[in-house]
Design an enzyme around this catalytic site. Structure first.
Site, PDB file in Angstrom:
ATOM      1  N   HIS A   1       0.519  -1.140   0.121  1.00 19.33           N
ATOM      2  CA  HIS A   1      -0.061  -0.117  -0.045  1.00 19.33           C
ATOM      3  C   HIS A   1       0.831   1.212  -0.010  1.00 19.33           C
ATOM      4  O   HIS A   1       1.817   1.361   0.573  1.00 19.33           O
ATOM      5  CB  HIS A   1      -0.968  -0.041   1.171  1.00 19.33           C
TER       6      HIS A   1
ATOM      7  N   ASP B   1       0.760   3.765   1.587  1.00 21.38           N
ATOM      8  CA  ASP B   1       0.978   4.415   3.113  1.00 21.38           C
ATOM      9  C   ASP B   1       2.224   3.563   3.810  1.00 21.38           C
ATOM     10  O   ASP B   1       2.576   3.889   4.901  1.00 21.38           O
ATOM     11  CB  ASP B   1      -0.129   4.760   3.778  1.00 21.38           C
TER      12      ASP B   1
ATOM     13  N   ASP C   1      -0.587  -2.477  14.783  1.00 21.78           N
ATOM     14  CA  ASP C   1      -1.711  -1.484  14.000  1.00 21.78           C
ATOM     15  C   ASP C   1      -2.825  -1.172  14.900  1.00 21.78           C
ATOM     16  O   ASP C   1      -3.296  -2.128  15.384  1.00 21.78           O
ATOM     17  CB  ASP C   1      -1.993  -2.354  12.665  1.00 21.78           C
TER      18      ASP C   1
ATOM     19  N   HIS D   1      -8.431  -3.607   8.161  1.00 21.20           N
ATOM     20  CA  HIS D   1      -7.699  -3.763   9.548  1.00 21.20           C
ATOM     21  C   HIS D   1      -8.627  -4.554  10.407  1.00 21.20           C
ATOM     22  O   HIS D   1      -9.667  -4.295  10.651  1.00 21.20           O
ATOM     23  CB  HIS D   1      -7.488  -2.096   9.957  1.00 21.20           C
TER      24      HIS D   1
ATOM     25  N   HIS E   1       0.638   3.244  13.825  1.00 20.09           N
ATOM     26  CA  HIS E   1      -0.498   3.193  12.690  1.00 20.09           C
ATOM     27  C   HIS E   1      -1.766   3.692  13.185  1.00 20.09           C
ATOM     28  O   HIS E   1      -2.589   2.963  13.313  1.00 20.09           O
ATOM     29  CB  HIS E   1      -0.827   1.819  11.961  1.00 20.09           C
TER      30      HIS E   1
END
Lengths: 551, 551
Positions: B72, B74, B194, B367, B389
Site C-alpha cells: 500500500h 502508505d 496496527d 484492518h 499506525h
C-alpha cells in the site's frame, strides 16, 4: 389559473439544509419552513447560507404566512432574515418551535414583525392564508415536529417535514399514523416527503435507545462524564439528565445555545430538571468527578465551541482530565469529519476515553430510513410524489421507494431549488425553472446579529471584498513575510488597506502570543478584527476572506 | 549501548498514513516501511506528504535495509524519494510488494538503486542487516502482507504491519496465527501493533463477504455494472472478475493505477483473468449493457479519476446512463467525504443506481477490530506494547486493549512521530524526542515524476512560493476582476509575475470555455499551468498556491 397550485422549493433540494418551499395559488402563497445551512470550506468568509429570497421579494404582496414544521436551524434559521426583507402577516409553529423562534426574533429585534400563531396538532383544521390546513404530529430529533396537509385548488398536498416513525419516542408523542392514514383514505394528490435517509435500508432506531446506552455506560464510570450533542435535541438532553439524576451526578450546562435551548424547553415544559440538579461552571470545582455530568456544545468540532475549547485546555472552567469520559452524541455533518476527528484526538491526548458514533451506539438519526418512508407512502398513497430535503442521491432513493410503492414513474417529480411544480387535475408536472441561488450571510463573529451583511451568491455586494493572504511557517508558527491585502470592488483606498495589513499583523502577533495557531482560529480572528476595522473606518462591510497558508 | 535497541517512528503515529519506523542498534539500522500520505485541504498546492527523512540523512551510513510489510502507498509510496536521498543497500519485500515497488522505482529511474530481496514468509529466518528476522503472513486488503519479528540486542521486537484476522481470505493465505503463537511462546519483548481499527468493537468482516454481496447484487442487474475500488485491492478486483465470469459479463479496466496493478498481479499470478474476458474501453460500445462490467478508479471522488470523469460526462469512452449500477466498493478516507458525496450525487443525477458503503455491505476494512487486536495480544503476550499506525484516538484505544490483556500501564508506550523508544532489559521507555516534521511533495500534475520538488514542512525551499488569487462569480462562473499573483521568497520579478497572471487568465478562460467550473479542477489547472510556466522561464519550482474564491 383556477384549480392550479404551484409548489416551488427555494432550498433543501440537492442539499441538506436551508429548507424552504412555497405553496402558491392565485389567492396568495404560504411559505413552509425558512431554514439556513452552513457554508462549505470553499466558501471562505461566509458564516451562514440562506435560501434565495428573490422570488419572495418579487411576490411580497402575496405572502400570507410562514409555516414552520419544527425548530431546527435548517427549517427556521432564515426566518429573521426573511422577515427583514418582506412582510409576513403570520408565522405558524408549534409551541416549542415558537419558543425557539421567539428567542431568535428577539435577538434580531423582530419580535413584533409578524403575528405568531401556535399550531395545535390535536385541534382540528386551521385556515392558513388561502388554505385549509391540517397538522400531523411527527416524531423527530426535536419535540413538536409536524407534517402539514394543505387543501389547495390543485388538490391535497402533504409536506412531511423531517420525521422518523419512532414508536417509542421519549415524550410519548408518536408520529400520528392514524391521522396520516385518514389523509390517505381521503386522498393525497401530492406528497413532498423527507428524503434524508431514503438510501438507508431498514428503520432508524428509536431515540429511546440512546437513553438505554447512557443508562448502561454512565453508571460504570468513575470519573466525570461529558456529553456533547446538538443543543436542540431536547430529548437527548432529557435522557442524559435522567441518568444523572439516577446516578447521583450534578449537571452543568456549558455552551450558550445549549443553555438557551434548555431554558426555553424548561419554561415550556419540554425539559424536566429539578433546580438543585443544575450547577454553574464555577461550582464544578467543588464536586467530585463521579458526581459530575457536563452537557456541552461542540459535537461538530466547531472551533470556538465548548468541547473544542475544553479539549485544547482553553476553557475558563473545564479542562479535560485522564479520568474523564466524553460521549459525542451526534454524527458529524458531512464535511465536519476531520474537525470532529481532531477534537476526538485532542480529547484522547488528554487521556479521556471518548465514545463516539463510529464506535458506540451513542447517537441515532432523527430521520426515517427506507422502510419508514415506505410506511408513509403506504399510508398516504399519494397520486404524485416530489422528494424533498436531501442531496440528489437521497431524492433519487425516495423516487425508487415511491416507484416500489406503485406510484408511476411519470407521477414522480425530481425537482431542484427553483423548480416550479404545478399541481392541477391530480397531476404534478414541472412548469418552469427559476434562476435561484443562495444568499450568503457574513456576520462579524463578535458583532450584533442585527448588523450582518447579506450577499447574493450571484453578485458581490457594493461593499466589495478584501482578501487577506498570510503565509505562516508550519511547525513553529513563525510568520513569513508581511501579510498582503487584496481589495476587489473597494476603490483605491491605499492607506486603509495598509491599516488592514497592520491590523492583520497585530492580530497574528496577539494570537501567537496566546499560543493560538490553529488555522481556522487564525482565520476567524483576522476576519473579525479586519472586518471591524473597516466597518469602523468606512461604515462598510466588505466580505473579508482570510487566506492563511501554512508552508 | 550494547543490549539496547532504539525504535523511532518517523511517520504513522498521530495520523493515518506515511508509516515508517526505524529499528536501530549499535550495528546499524533497518527501516520498516516507507509510506506516504495525502495532503489535507489546508495544504494548498501539495500533492503528497512524506515522512521527514532528516534522521535518516544524518545516519545515512548506518542504513542496512528497508523492509516493506505490504504494497500500500502508505507503506511503500515514499520509497523512491527515500532512495534518492540516502543509500539503501537492500529492500526486502514479498513478491507482490516487490512487483509493485519495481514498477514504481522504474518510473523514477531508480530500478538499480538498491538490491531487491524477496521475502518468503514460509522460509526460515533471514538476516536483514544486523538482525535475524522472521516474517509472518498477515491477511490484509492487499495480498502478501507480513509482520516482521526482529531479534535485536534489546530483545525480540514484532511489528505487525497492517492486518486483519481474516479466517477465510480470498487467496487462502490466512494470518499465520500458529507462527505468532510460537513467537509468543518464545517471548516477545516489544509489540508495535496496527491501531487503525482499535476503537471498533468486534471483528472486521472477511474480504470474502464482499464477493458474496457482489454475487448477490450483480446477477439482478440488467444494465451495466461499474465497480470503483482501490486499485491495489487485488482480491476485491478478483472477486468482481469472478462474478463477471459467472454472469456472462466482459470486464473493462479503466484508470491507470488499476490497469497497472492488475497487470502486475496477473504477471505474478495474484490475479486470474482469462484473456478473452477483458475488453478495451473502445470495445465497450459493441457490448450490450448486461454483458458489461467496468472496474475503475475514483472511489475517493478524486477530481481527475475515471469515475469522477464518467460521472461528469467528461470521459472519452464511458458516460453514466440511467440503467447503470455503480458500486463504490471503498470507504472515503477521512476528509474525502464531501468529494465522494459529490460524485454519488452526480452519478445519481445521471440516473444510475449507486450502492456505497453507507447503505450496502459493499466494502470491508482491511484492518482488524478490537477483538482481533486482543487475539494478537493474547498470542504474542508482549512485555511491552507500542501502538502504531493511527491517529491518537486509535493508539489510545489499543493502549486500553493492551491494558485489558494484562500489560501493565508503565509497559505501554504512547509515542509520537520522532519519539526515540529504547528497549533494553525487557523494558521499553521513551528516551528522547526528535524534532521531526513532514516533507511535502509538490509535483506538477503533468510533469515527470523524477522532477518534483520536495519541501520540508519547516522551511520554504529557496524556490519560494507563488499565491494566485482568483475571485469567481459563483453561479455563472464569470470571473470578477483580474487574478492577482503574490510572490514570497521569489525576488522582484515583476514581468514574470505579470506573465503568470496572464497564464492564469488564459487557463481560466480555457476551463470555462470547456465548461470546467469545479473549484478543485480550476485550482489544479492553474497550479499545473503556472508551475510549468515558471519552470520553463526560470528552471525553478516555486510552490504554487492557487486560491480560487467563489463569491
Amino acid at each position: 389559473m383556477p384549480g392550479t397550485t404551484r409548489l416551488i422549493p427555494l432550498g433543501g433540494l440537492g442539499e441538506v439544509g436551508k429548507n424552504m418551499t412555497v405553496v402558491e395559488c392565485d389567492d396568495g402563497l404560504v411559505v413552509v419552513d425558512a431554514g439556513l445551512s452552513f457554508p462549505r470550506d470553499e466558501h471562505l468568509g461566509v458564516d451562514l447560507v440562506l435560501p434565495d429570497f428573490t422570488y419572495l421579494r418579487e411576490h411580497r404582496g402575496e405572502i400570507r404566512a410562514v409555516v414552520l414544521t419544527h425548530g431546527h436551524e435548517d427549517h427556521v434559521g432564515a426566518l429573521p432574515y426573511l422577515l427583514r426583507e418582506v412582510d409576513v402577516p403570520q408565522v405558524w409553529a408549534t409551541r416549542l418551535t415558537l419558543g425557539l423562534v421567539k428567542s431568535k426574533l428577539d435577538e434580531h429585534g423582530l419580535l413584533r414583525a409578524a403575528e405568531l400563531v401556535e399550531i395545535e396538532p390535536e385541534a382540528g383544521p386551521a385556515q392558513v392564508g388561502p388554505y385549509r390546513v391540517e397538522f400531523v404530529r411527527m416524531a423527530h430529533s426535536i419535540p413538536d415536529a409536524v407534517a402539514v396537509a394543505f387543501e389547495t385548488p390543485g388538490g391535497r398536498v402533504v409536506l412531511t417535514g423531517d420525521y422518523k416513525i419512532d414508536h417509542t419516542p421519549v415524550d410519548g408523542f408518536r408520529t400520528d399514523l392514524g391521522k396520516l392514514a385518514e389523509l390517505g383514505n381521503r386522498g393525497v394528490d401530492l406528497l413532498l416527503g423527507d428524503s434524508t435517509n431514503a438510501e438507508r435500508p431498514g428503520v432508524t432506531e428509536s431515540e429511546r435507545t440512546v437513553g438505554e446506552v447512557f443508562r448502561h455506560l454512565i453508571p460504570q464510570r468513575e470519573g466525570r462524564v461529558l456529553i456533547a450533542s446538538f443543543a436542540s435535541n431536547v430529548h437527548r438532553v432529557q435522557q442524559a439528565i435522567d441518568v444523572a439524576l439516577g446516578t447521583g451526578r450534578k449537571v452543568c450546562l456549558i455552551g450558550r445555545s445549549l443553555r438557551k435551548n434548555v431554558n426555553i424547553g424548561r419554561n415550556l415544559g419540554y425539559v424536566d430538571v429539578p433546580d438543585d440538579l443544575l450547577v454553574r461552571p464555577d461550582e464544578l470545582e467543588g464536586l467530585r468527578p463521579e458526581e459530575t455530568m457536563i452537557l456541552c456544545t461542540g459535537s461538530q468540532g466547531e472551533p470556538m465551541s465548548a468541547l473544542t475549547r475544553m479539549a485544547y485546555h482553553d476553557h475558563p472552567h473545564v479542562s479535560i482530565e485522564p479520568s474523564d469520559t466524553v460521549i459525542i452524541s451526534a454524527k458529524p455533518v458531512p464535511g465536519n469529519e476531520l474537525r470532529v476527528h481532531d477534537t476526538i484526538n485532542r480529547l484522547a491526548k488528554s487521556g479521556a476515553e471518548v465514545l463516539h458514533q463510529e464506535i458506540a451506539p451513542v447517537h441515532v438519526s432523527g430521520h426515517g430510513n427506507a422502510e419508514e418512508i415506505r410506511t408513509i407512502l403506504a399510508l398516504l398513497r399519494p397520486r404524485n410524489v416530489m422528494p424533498v430535503h436531501g442531496e440528489f442521491r437521497m431524492l433519487a432513493a425516495q423516487r425508487r421507494l415511491a416507484l416500489d410503492s406503485g406510484v408511476p414513474s411519470e407521477r414522480i417529480v425530481l425537482a431542484e431549488n427553483g423548480t416550479v411544480v404545478e399541481l392541477a387535475g391530480g397531476v404534478a408536472r414541472i412548469a418552469d425553472q427559476l434562476d435561484t441561488g443562495s444568499t450568503f450571510v457574513d456576520g462579524l463573529g463578535v458583532g450584533d446579529v442585527r448588523d450582518v451583511a447579506l450577499r447574493d451568491r450571484r453578485h458581490l455586494s457594493e461593499d466589495g471584498v478584501l482578501i487577506v493572504v498570510v503565509t505562516m511557517g508550519g511547525r513553529n508558527g513563525r510568520e513569513l513575510g508581511a501579510p498582503e491585502v487584496i481589495a476587489r470592488g473597494f476603490g483605491d483606498s491605499g492607506p486603509l488597506l495598509e491599516e488592514a495589513r497592520q491590523e492583520t499583523e497585530r492580530t497574528l502577533a496577539d494570537c501567537l502570543a496566546q499560543d493560538v495557531s490553529e488555522l481556522k482560529l487564525l482565520q476567524e480572528h483576522i476576519h473579525d478584527n479586519v472586518g471591524q476595522l473597516i466597518a469602523d473606518r468606512t461604515g462598510r462591510r466588505p466580505m473579508i476572506l482570510p487566506v492563511v497558508v501554512e508552508v
